[in-house]
Design a protein around this motif. Sequence first.
Motif, mmCIF file in Angstrom:
data_model
loop_
_atom_site.group_PDB
_atom_site.id
_atom_site.type_symbol
_atom_site.label_atom_id
_atom_site.label_comp_id
_atom_site.label_asym_id
_atom_site.label_seq_id
_atom_site.Cartn_x
_atom_site.Cartn_y
_atom_site.Cartn_z
ATOM 1 N N PHE A 1 0.702 -1.501 -0.056
ATOM 2 C CA PHE A 1 -0.151 0.040 0.007
ATOM 3 C C PHE A 1 0.933 1.262 0.054
ATOM 4 O O PHE A 1 0.458 2.164 -0.849
ATOM 5 C CB PHE A 1 -0.890 0.094 1.308
ATOM 6 N N LEU A 2 1.805 1.390 0.954
ATOM 7 C CA LEU A 2 2.796 2.595 1.025
ATOM 8 C C LEU A 2 3.514 2.825 -0.368
ATOM 9 O O LEU A 2 3.471 3.837 -0.793
ATOM 10 C CB LEU A 2 3.703 2.268 2.108
ATOM 11 N N GLY A 3 4.123 1.736 -1.048
ATOM 12 C CA GLY A 3 4.809 1.626 -2.202
ATOM 13 C C GLY A 3 3.882 2.414 -3.109
ATOM 14 O O GLY A 3 4.413 3.448 -4.024
ATOM 15 N N LEU A 4 2.810 1.926 -3.517
ATOM 16 C CA LEU A 4 2.043 2.208 -4.457
ATOM 17 C C LEU A 4 1.472 3.761 -4.209
ATOM 18 O O LEU A 4 1.393 4.611 -4.985
ATOM 19 C CB LEU A 4 0.727 1.286 -4.733
ATOM 20 N N GLN A 5 1.027 4.073 -2.990
ATOM 21 C CA GLN A 5 0.316 5.538 -2.559
ATOM 22 C C GLN A 5 1.426 6.419 -2.784
ATOM 23 O O GLN A 5 1.444 7.566 -3.109
ATOM 24 C CB GLN A 5 -0.039 5.499 -1.335
ATOM 25 N N LEU A 6 2.683 6.235 -2.291
ATOM 26 C CA LEU A 6 4.006 7.197 -2.630
ATOM 27 C C LEU A 6 4.117 7.326 -4.196
ATOM 28 O O LEU A 6 4.268 8.307 -4.566
ATOM 29 C CB LEU A 6 5.091 6.627 -1.701
ATOM 30 N N ALA A 7 4.034 6.459 -4.797
ATOM 31 C CA ALA A 7 4.255 6.605 -6.312
ATOM 32 C C ALA A 7 3.091 7.391 -6.925
ATOM 33 O O ALA A 7 3.352 8.174 -7.672
ATOM 34 C CB ALA A 7 4.539 5.147 -6.936
ATOM 35 N N LEU A 8 1.929 6.920 -6.380
ATOM 36 C CA LEU A 8 0.632 7.548 -7.085
ATOM 37 C C LEU A 8 0.800 9.168 -6.682
ATOM 38 O O LEU A 8 0.348 9.861 -7.343
ATOM 39 C CB LEU A 8 -0.518 7.011 -6.359
ATOM 40 N N LEU A 9 1.196 9.401 -5.325
ATOM 41 C CA LEU A 9 1.113 10.908 -4.904
ATOM 42 C C LEU A 9 2.273 11.521 -6.102
ATOM 43 O O LEU A 9 2.063 12.922 -6.144
ATOM 44 C CB LEU A 9 1.811 11.187 -3.282
ATOM 45 N N SER A 10 3.436 10.910 -6.185
ATOM 46 C CA SER A 10 4.287 11.592 -6.905
ATOM 47 C C SER A 10 3.581 11.843 -8.296
ATOM 48 O O SER A 10 4.142 13.010 -8.883
ATOM 49 C CB SER A 10 5.677 10.741 -7.057
ATOM 50 N N LEU A 11 2.966 10.913 -9.073
ATOM 51 C CA LEU A 11 2.565 11.247 -10.413
ATOM 52 C C LEU A 11 1.389 12.439 -10.196
ATOM 53 O O LEU A 11 1.161 13.107 -11.139
ATOM 54 C CB LEU A 11 1.766 10.028 -10.859
ATOM 55 N N HIS A 12 0.633 12.321 -9.090
ATOM 56 C CA HIS A 12 -0.195 13.427 -9.072
ATOM 57 C C HIS A 12 0.307 14.836 -8.897
ATOM 58 O O HIS A 12 0.201 15.904 -9.352
ATOM 59 C CB HIS A 12 -1.298 13.139 -7.989
ATOM 60 N N ALA A 13 1.626 15.165 -8.249
ATOM 61 C CA ALA A 13 2.329 16.087 -8.054
ATOM 62 C C ALA A 13 2.905 16.622 -9.432
ATOM 63 O O ALA A 13 2.945 17.608 -9.752
ATOM 64 C CB ALA A 13 3.400 15.658 -7.173
ATOM 65 N N MET A 14 3.221 15.519 -10.349
ATOM 66 C CA MET A 14 3.687 15.964 -11.659
ATOM 67 C C MET A 14 2.572 16.842 -12.469
ATOM 68 O O MET A 14 3.006 17.472 -13.354
ATOM 69 C CB MET A 14 3.818 14.603 -12.473
ATOM 70 N N ASN A 15 1.201 16.651 -12.324
ATOM 71 C CA ASN A 15 0.195 17.250 -12.745
ATOM 72 C C ASN A 15 0.275 18.777 -12.537
ATOM 73 O O ASN A 15 -0.064 19.620 -13.551
ATOM 74 C CB ASN A 15 -1.085 16.770 -12.448
ATOM 75 N N ALA A 16 0.867 18.960 -11.275
ATOM 76 C CA ALA A 16 0.934 20.316 -10.989
ATOM 77 C C ALA A 16 2.197 20.981 -11.396
ATOM 78 O O ALA A 16 2.277 21.999 -11.678
ATOM 79 C CB ALA A 16 0.765 20.627 -9.447
#
Length: 336
Positions: free
Chosen positions: A216-231
């Motif tokens: 869960f942590l591995g995926l969630q950290l990666a997911l947060l990084s991709l959403h940050a990329m949108n900004a």
Amino acid sequence: MNHWMLAISVLLLSFVGTAALRRYAISRSLMDVPNQRSSHSAPTPRGGGVAIVLAFLLSLPIAYGLGMVSFELLVGSLGASGLVAVIGFLDDHGHIAARWRLLGHFAAAAWALYWLSAAPQLVVFGTTYDLSVLGYLLAALYLVWMLNLYNFMDGIDGLASLQAITVCVGACMLYWGAGLGHLAWAPALLALAVAGFLVWNFPPARIFMGDAGSGFLGLQLALLSLHAMNASPVLLWGWIILMGCFIVDATFTLARRLVRGDKVYEAHRSHAYQYASRQLGQHRAVSLAITAINIFWLLPIAALVVLAGFDAVLGVVIAYAPLLWLAIRFKAGQKE
């Protein structure tokens, strides 16, 4: 409920939930019993990472209602990270064949990417590239690798927890420095959820995270990084630098084992951090050393890249070079 009440609630829910899960694991004999591939010496309850999952995912709908997270991040996280946590939970209580786990992981990645606001972008030597379909494929591989990588790196007391907290806090600092403070709530809530668990997991650990929490942590950290990329596309590089200790150790170890022809899906204890913990005879020193690297080496370089315009690729090379030396120095991937 206001922002700060929610933050405190997440911390307390994780702390109390971990205590309850520990009692549950002991009553059901859900113990991690040491074997020749273990890095611990005493039977220890497992599955405490479920408290992290519940505390964070339950907070997201409230955070969305308070305007703290976007709808895309809310739905993407609930579906993708929730699925990975369920797969990990079932694997903790029995066994799921590797091929079915991997299929579930890619399904979770596909769901997460569906809810991205824009196609993945990449900044290379100052130029931003819209990768279109290739970007989605690379992003899916990135998500799946990060969730499995985190599982591999959750092998000694406190390490995965401290890594998640320092990476999330570092990301919050980058967001605030870049004038994107509104993005900081999601990683801040995740850090608080992990902090409540860390009280029970700090060396010597009284409960382990288990696959449900680490994946869960591995995926969630990666997911947060991709959403940050949108900004801001450069923020993705900031996250990749912050996560360098885990990325370098796990990737170098896997590559070395692949070259040697090992069965990479089998459990082992040949990561650099595992060799280091055996060499030093304790977990605490290794976990705290990696925490120090995150704070005093990787965070400043990530800040240079995100806030000062330093070239991202060069920043990664500089950040990772000593980490690679440490991986080699501590025999990452080498047969025992």
